[in-house]
Motif scaffolding. Structure first.
Motif, PDB file in Angstrom:
ATOM      1  N   UNK A  84       0.805  -1.222   0.000  1.00  8.38           N
ATOM      2  CA  UNK A  84       0.000   0.000   0.000  1.00  8.38           C
ATOM      3  C   UNK A  84       0.839   1.274   0.000  1.00  8.38           C
ATOM      4  N   UNK A  85       1.794   1.313  -0.894  1.00 12.12           N
ATOM      5  CA  UNK A  85       2.580   2.524  -0.999  1.00 12.12           C
ATOM      6  C   UNK A  85       2.311   3.114  -2.371  1.00 12.12           C
ATOM      7  N   UNK A  86       1.769   4.323  -2.409  1.00  4.85           N
ATOM      8  CA  UNK A  86       1.379   4.901  -3.684  1.00  4.85           C
ATOM      9  C   UNK A  86       2.306   6.032  -4.088  1.00  4.85           C
ATOM     10  N   UNK A  87       1.947   6.694  -5.168  1.00  8.04           N
ATOM     11  CA  UNK A  87       2.730   7.817  -5.671  1.00  8.04           C
ATOM     12  C   UNK A  87       1.785   8.999  -5.863  1.00  8.04           C
ATOM     13  N   UNK A  88       2.328  10.215  -6.026  1.00  3.06           N
ATOM     14  CA  UNK A  88       1.452  11.359  -6.298  1.00  3.06           C
ATOM     15  C   UNK A  88       0.655  11.131  -7.591  1.00  3.06           C
ATOM     16  N   UNK A  89      -0.617  11.525  -7.566  1.00  2.00           N
ATOM     17  CA  UNK A  89      -1.528  11.284  -8.689  1.00  2.00           C
ATOM     18  C   UNK A  89      -0.995  11.740 -10.038  1.00  2.00           C
ATOM     19  N   UNK A  90      -0.368  12.914 -10.050  1.00  2.00           N
ATOM     20  CA  UNK A  90       0.002  13.510 -11.332  1.00  2.00           C
ATOM     21  C   UNK A  90       1.397  13.118 -11.809  1.00  2.00           C
ATOM     22  N   UNK A  91       2.085  12.308 -11.015  1.00  3.40           N
ATOM     23  CA  UNK A  91       3.438  11.898 -11.398  1.00  3.40           C
ATOM     24  C   UNK A  91       3.347  10.875 -12.534  1.00  3.40           C
ATOM     25  N   UNK A  92       4.151  11.080 -13.572  1.00  3.21           N
ATOM     26  CA  UNK A  92       4.101  10.166 -14.713  1.00  3.21           C
ATOM     27  C   UNK A  92       5.091   9.024 -14.539  1.00  3.21           C
ATOM     28  N   UNK A 127       0.206   8.615 -12.787  1.00  9.34           N
ATOM     29  CA  UNK A 127       0.000   7.496 -11.868  1.00  9.34           C
ATOM     30  C   UNK A 127      -1.486   7.202 -11.658  1.00  9.34           C
ATOM     31  N   UNK A 139       5.500  -0.070  -9.205  1.00  9.53           N
ATOM     32  CA  UNK A 139       6.029  -0.191  -7.853  1.00  9.53           C
ATOM     33  C   UNK A 139       7.201  -1.185  -7.813  1.00  9.53           C
ATOM     34  N   UNK A 142      10.209   0.466  -9.376  1.00 10.06           N
ATOM     35  CA  UNK A 142      10.885   1.396  -8.473  1.00 10.06           C
ATOM     36  C   UNK A 142      11.766   0.649  -7.471  1.00 10.06           C
TER      37      UNK A 142
ATOM     38  N   UNK B  14       4.968  19.076 -10.316  1.00 10.55           N
ATOM     39  CA  UNK B  14       3.665  18.622  -9.827  1.00 10.55           C
ATOM     40  C   UNK B  14       2.840  19.800  -9.320  1.00 10.55           C
ATOM     41  N   UNK B  85      -0.497   8.275   1.779  1.00  8.74           N
ATOM     42  CA  UNK B  85      -0.393   7.392   0.623  1.00  8.74           C
ATOM     43  C   UNK B  85       0.920   6.612   0.605  1.00  8.74           C
ATOM     44  N   UNK B  87       3.948   7.746   0.300  1.00  5.08           N
ATOM     45  CA  UNK B  87       5.012   8.320  -0.534  1.00  5.08           C
ATOM     46  C   UNK B  87       6.267   8.544   0.312  1.00  5.08           C
ATOM     47  N   UNK B  90       7.892   5.141   1.168  1.00  6.09           N
ATOM     48  CA  UNK B  90       8.627   4.563   0.054  1.00  6.09           C
ATOM     49  C   UNK B  90       9.983   5.248  -0.097  1.00  6.09           C
TER      50      UNK B  90
END
Lengths: 302, 244
Positions: A84-92, A127, A139, A142, B14, B85, B87, B90
């Protein structure tokens, strides 16, 4: 020398003992599975190995390094994929990989990694717009972009559809073939059976079994079941006299033989000697699922 | 240092990509300056503003919009979201530190505030005869201390909030109080005197900004309060801040 060495690991959160006494070693190039019911202490254990948590007792050594004291060196060489480790929404996709690659002294080529993971046509996708499987692959990418010698992957395929799950397994085998030692936390027995060279089953903060998946099954749940319909009437004693057979049952025209060891050979031989043909013969072997239930008293969570 | 530079680059991208952030922090105050500046009456000196024009009197409040938006709204929300989240977690597994991400966010906040302040001052001067800050040193000091106080409060919110939602729940009332006492919602000359006095001591200290802009030395007590808030909130935030 083992790549990872965990000795009598102990970790508590307040009154809650998360890891009571865990020891294991992982050899170079191995895929090592950490299995157990929810709340068994799997994640805490690997977090201590990754240096994200400080153990309250016991020792951890990874590549000969102390995860706390040599944290900087360890992070260069160990890739971690957290639950459950995500990234910022807008990061490509490409931005994320380029960014993470910049953290390492000797990173993998991000563009190559993107292709290997099947994200080639998604490199400029944000993302937020990725599917669950694509997020998971990113993920994993990375965790691998630093060219790690050890990869720790927590709940690798949770939330993936069966096809993505199989693709991910193939990928992990390729990673291992490139020489990376992998620690895999999972509660999918099928995943462990397919990928792991050895597994540690953890329950209530302790290692309750440590073996290869096949080894675990044959020692913990060795029973096999043979079903067939005999072509002629036969006496059950033909079978119950065999040392390998533990029980014989009949349901309708079907005979169900339970036994251990080389029971299949013993049964078919005796039938052949008596000119009985076994129609619709099926052999049911225990799986890691059965071994898991036997060990922990619980079904693996799905 | 290399990692920090890369993180700053990506975080800036961002920030700009999220349309709302530059809009509310830089474009909105500037647009309001232009709108009020275009009203002829807004440019006439008035006795009730101590012989300042309305636009001159109101300019520090426009700067408060940037400060409040950036420091107590965007900063804590972004940090709490990153924590929620995973971030930050990680990042903690890599050779880069989550602290670098925090630092990058602070740099972006500071840069936003600086850009907005320069734009308001320059556009005000060129288009609407708002004089440049007459006490440059005092103005800089008031802006730096006011910014520090609000950033510290923003970090405190990010530290105590467990989730992005609760960060917003805490940030919004704080944000509204800062905006209200900063004279953004209702120009301060319309407020009862005691509310104006409270506003003098409420970060970022709009009175100190106004004083220094228009030629009076900012009151040491006003500046002192900002310094105390910055230190107290900053110290508490750094004690309470969790990376996960």
């Amino acid at each position: 020398m083992p790549v990872i060495e965990v000795t009598s690991l102990h970790k508590r959160y307040g009154d809650l003992v998360a890891v009571d006494d865990v020891s294991f070693t992982v050899a170079e190039g191995e895929i090592f599975g950490v299995l157990g019911p929810n709340g068994a202490g799997k994640t805490t254990t690997v977090e201590c190995v990754a240096g994200l948590r400080v153990p309250d007792g016991g020792g951890v050594s990874v590549l000969g390094l102390d995860p706390r004291r040599d944290a900087a060196q360890l992070r260069q060489r160990v890739g971690v994929q957290l639950q459950e480790s995500q990234l910022p929404d807008q990061l490509r996709v490409a931005e994320a990989l380029d960014l993470y690659a910049s953290f390492y002294r000797d990173p993998a080529d991000p563009a190559h990694l993107i292709d290997t993971l099947g994200l080639g046509d998604k490199r400029n996708t944000a993302y937020k717009k990725l599917s669950g499987g694509q997020k998971q692959r990113l993920s994993i990418a990375l965790a691998l972009v630093g060219n790690p010698r050890v990869a720790i992957l927590d709940e690798l395929t949770t939330g993936l559809d069966p096809q993505s799950r199989r693709d991910t397994w193939t990928l992990i085998e390729q990673v291992r073939d490139s020489g990376v030692t992998i620690v895999l936390v999972t509660h999918f027995m099928e995943e462990a059976e397919r990928l792991c060279d050895r597994v540690a089953v953890i329950d209530r903060g302790r290692v309750v079994a440590l073996d290869s998946p096949a080894g675990l099954v044959s020692t913990v749940a060795p029973e096999q079941r043979i079903r067939f319909r005999p072509s002629a009437s036969m006496d059950d004693r033909l079978l119950t006299d065999l040392p390998e057979v533990t029980a014989v049952q009949r349901t309708g025209s079907q005979v169900v033989v339970t036994g251990t060891g080389d029971v299949l050979h013993a049964v078919t031989s005796v039938l052949a000697r008596n000119q009985i043909v076994a129609a619709d013969l099926r052999l049911e072997q225990s799986t890691l699922d059965d071994a898991f239930v036997e060990l922990t008293g619980r079904r693996p969570a799905e | 240092m290399h990692a920090f530079g890369q993180i700053l680059k990506i975080e800036t991208r961002l920030f700009l990509r999220d349309f709302g952030s530059p809009l509310t922090t830089v474009v909105l105050p500037l647009a309001l300056l232009v709108v009020f500046g275009l009203i002829p009456a807004g440019r006439q000196p008035e006795e009730q503003f101590g012989d300042l024009s309305f636009i001159q009197y109101f300019a520090p409040s426009l700067l408060v919009i940037t400060l409040a938006m950036s420091a107590v709204n965007i900063l804590p929300t972004v940090l709490a979201t990153y924590r929620e989240r995973g971030v930050l977690r990680r990042l903690a597994t890599t050779p880069a530190s989550p602290a670098a991400l925090l630092a990058a966010q602070l740099v972006i906040s500071l840069a936003t505030i600086l850009v907005s302040a320069v734009l308001l001052i320059v556009v005000g001067r060129l288009a609407f005869d708002v004089p440049l800050p007459r006490r440059p040193l005092g103005f800089t000091l008031a802006l730096v201390l006011g910014t520090a106080a609000l950033l510290a409060l923003g970090l405190l919110v990010a530290a105590v909030a467990r989730t992005a939602k609760s960060a917003q729940g805490l940030a919004v009332p704080l944000f509204m109080a800062v905006m209200f006492f900063g004279g953004v919602y209702v120009p301060r000359f319309l407020l009862p005197d005691f509310l104006v006095r409270i506003g003098d001591y409420t970060p970022p200290g709009v009175q100190a900004l106004l004083d220094a802009w228009t030629g009076t030395s900012p009151h040491p007590l006003h500046l002192g309060i900002m310094a105390v808030v910055a230190l107290a909130a900053g110290a508490t935030a750094s004690k309470l801040f969790r990376w996960e």
